[in-house]
Design a protein around this motif. Structure first.
Motif, PDB file in Angstrom:
ATOM      1  N   ILE A  28     -15.794 -46.636  13.703  1.00  0.00           N
ATOM      2  CA  ILE A  28     -15.099 -47.705  12.670  1.00  0.00           C
ATOM      3  C   ILE A  28     -14.218 -48.411  12.661  1.00  0.00           C
ATOM      4  O   ILE A  28     -14.589 -49.620  12.472  1.00  0.00           O
ATOM      5  N   SER A  41     -22.430 -48.436  12.614  1.00  0.00           N
ATOM      6  CA  SER A  41     -21.128 -49.362  11.192  1.00  0.00           C
ATOM      7  C   SER A  41     -22.574 -48.777  10.534  1.00  0.00           C
ATOM      8  O   SER A  41     -22.575 -47.527   9.032  1.00  0.00           O
ATOM      9  N   ASN A  86     -22.072 -45.848   8.051  1.00  0.00           N
ATOM     10  CA  ASN A  86     -21.757 -45.227   6.409  1.00  0.00           C
ATOM     11  C   ASN A  86     -22.865 -45.265   5.694  1.00  0.00           C
ATOM     12  O   ASN A  86     -22.828 -44.896   4.551  1.00  0.00           O
TER      13      ASN A  86
END
Ligand code: ZN
Length: 151
Positions: free
Chosen positions: A88, A138, A142
Motif C-alpha cells: 500500500i 489497492s 482493501n
C-alpha cells in the motif's frame, strides 16, 4: 549514469513482451479485484494470496497497452513476498510520483526499478495506464470495492 528514458523504454518493452505473473493466477487466491481504464481500453484483474499480512503469490489477467501491462508486471514482481502495508505504501508513492506536478515533498519509498514508471509523466494520457494496476491492487488489498475505474 544511464539515461532514464532509455531505461524506461527498455524495461517497459521487456515487461510488455515477457510480463511476469501474467495468466499465472494462484489457485488459492483469497483477494481479487479488477479495473478498467476506458480512455485507453486497458482492463485487468489481479488475484492475490495473502497470508499473515504477506502477499504470498499473485497473478494478473487481462489486456491493455504496453504501459499498463508492464506496470502490472513490475508491480507484482515488486510486491510478492512483501507485506500488505509495504504494498500500500508503494501504491501511495507511485501515485504521488505520477500525479503530483509539484516537487514531491514527502520522502518517497525506495521505488528502485519502479522509478521508470515516472517516465509516463511526460505523457499525461498514459498516466492512467501506469496507475491502473496499482488502483486494482489497492482495491484487492482493501477488500472494499472490487471493481475500479480510472474514470
Ligand atoms: Zn493504456
Amino acid at each position: 549514469m544511464t539515461d532514464l528514458s532509455d531505461l524506461y523504454e527498455e524495461i517497459i518493452l521487456d515487461h510488455n513482451k515477457n510480463p511476469r505473473f501474467f495468466n499465472k493466477v494462484p489457485e488459492n487466491a483469497n483477494r481479487q479485484a479488477e479495473g478498467d481504464n476506458p480512455l485507453c481500453g486497458d482492463h485487468y484483474s489481479i488475484q492475490l494470496r495473502v497470508d499473515d499480512g504477506i502477499v504470498q503469490s499473485a497473478g494478473f489477467e487481462g489486456a491493455g497497452c504496453a504501459i499498463s501491462k508492464a506496470s502490472a508486471s513490475l508491480m507484482l514482481e515488486r510486491i510478492v513476498g512483501k507485506t500488505e502495508t509495504e504494498a500500500i505504501n508503494l501504491f501511495h508513492s507511485i501515485h504521488e510520483m505520477l500525479t503530483n506536478n509539484e516537487q514531491v515533498t514527502s520522502e518517497p519509498a525506495d521505488l528502485g526499478k519502479l522509478e521508470v514508471l515516472g517516465g509516463v509523466r511526460k505523457y499525461p494520457m498514459r498516466v492512467k495506464c501506469a496507475t491502473l494496476a496499482w488502483h486494482v491492487l489497492s482495491a484487492a488489498l482493501n477488500d472494499t470495492e472490487n471493481q475500479v475505474s480510472t474514470e
